[in-house]
Scaffold this motif. Structure first.
Motif, PDB file in Angstrom:
ATOM      1  N   VAL A 174      33.110  74.396  24.423  1.00  0.00           N
ATOM      2  CA  VAL A 174      33.923  74.153  25.617  1.00  0.00           C
ATOM      3  C   VAL A 174      33.100  74.520  26.851  1.00  0.00           C
ATOM      4  CG1 VAL A 174      36.079  74.733  26.788  1.00  0.00           C
ATOM      5  CG2 VAL A 174      35.965  74.794  24.304  1.00  0.00           C
ATOM      6  N   ALA A 197      34.861  79.323  30.999  1.00  0.00           N
ATOM      7  CA  ALA A 197      35.353  78.370  30.003  1.00  0.00           C
ATOM      8  C   ALA A 197      36.585  78.945  29.317  1.00  0.00           C
ATOM      9  CB  ALA A 197      34.272  78.093  28.959  1.00  0.00           C
ATOM     10  N   SER A 245      39.244  79.540  26.262  1.00  0.00           N
ATOM     11  CA  SER A 245      39.145  79.610  24.806  1.00  0.00           C
ATOM     12  C   SER A 245      39.910  78.413  24.249  1.00  0.00           C
ATOM     13  CB  SER A 245      39.774  80.914  24.312  1.00  0.00           C
ATOM     14  OG  SER A 245      39.912  80.898  22.911  1.00  0.00           O
ATOM     15  N   SER A 293      33.055  77.391  20.448  1.00  0.00           N
ATOM     16  CA  SER A 293      32.209  78.260  21.267  1.00  0.00           C
ATOM     17  C   SER A 293      32.490  77.977  22.740  1.00  0.00           C
ATOM     18  CB  SER A 293      30.733  77.994  20.992  1.00  0.00           C
ATOM     19  OG  SER A 293      30.420  78.311  19.666  1.00  0.00           O
ATOM     20  N   GLN A 294      32.330  79.003  23.567  1.00  0.00           N
ATOM     21  CA  GLN A 294      32.507  78.855  25.006  1.00  0.00           C
ATOM     22  C   GLN A 294      31.140  78.917  25.673  1.00  0.00           C
ATOM     23  OE1 GLN A 294      35.367  82.225  24.748  1.00  0.00           O
ATOM     24  NE2 GLN A 294      36.346  81.165  26.452  1.00  0.00           N
ATOM     25  N   GLN A 295      30.824  77.914  26.490  1.00  0.00           N
ATOM     26  CA  GLN A 295      29.589  77.969  27.263  1.00  0.00           C
ATOM     27  C   GLN A 295      29.745  79.035  28.339  1.00  0.00           C
ATOM     28  OE1 GLN A 295      29.212  73.827  28.518  1.00  0.00           O
ATOM     29  NE2 GLN A 295      27.443  73.648  27.182  1.00  0.00           N
TER      30      GLN A 295
END
Length: 166
Positions: A162, A76, A78, A91-93
């Motif tokens: 994301v 994912a 940023s 937040s990034q999955q």
């Protein structure tokens, strides 16, 4: 005595070689470099221009390799929503497979966010831009058109995040 000394030296040399080889990383398999020439465009989702639904919405982003050779994307990206230069980092999955993109090929990722009408007393941000940074350091910017967003950066289970590139 001389024989014992030679054995000790061989053992020490073997230990040194083992520790040095363990510290040297293996060479990565050859493949396309990280994408540095990409273009981004909004490509659907549930979000509507202007926002204000007071629900969790999605905005799909299309990533196109605009270079003249293959490149790769991983995980994912940023994403920071910026308001007057002040960021809200989404937040990034986790997860995602390595995506190899031929010249002109596309991939996508989703920005999920809590749309906010401003009536609920939430701390909101009024994004002007979505600043996207891919693995490898390529940075691109999209003009945000989906309205106000509930601030979630400090939430223990953020509603703004994301997905990995697919």
């Amino acid at each position: 005595m001389q024989r014992i000394r030679r054995i000790a030296l061989c053992v020490a040399a073997g230990s040194l070689v083992s520790s040095v080889s363990a510290a040297v990383p293996a060479t990565a398999a050859p493949g396309p470099p990280a994408c540095s020439q990409v273009s981004l465009a909004w490509a659907g989702g549930s979000a509507k221009p202007g926002g204000g639904s007071d629900r969790q919405e999605t905005a799909l982003v299309r990533v196109k390799n605009s270079g003249d050779r293959a490149c790769s994307l991983l995980g994912a990206p940023s994403v920071m929503l910026t308001t007057n230069g002040v960021p809200e980092t989404l937040s990034q999955q986790s997860g995602g497979d390595l995506m190899n993109l031929a010249p002109g090929a596309t991939a996508k990722f989703t920005i999920t966010f809590l749309s906010d009408s401003g009536k609920n007393g939430n701390e909101i941000i009024r994004p002007e831009q979505a600043v996207v940074t891919f693995a490898g350091g390529t940075v691109k910017t999209l003009t945000w058109r989906w309205g106000d967003v509930t601030r979630q950066e400090a939430a223990s289970r953020p509603g703004n995040f994301v997905s990995p590139v697919t």
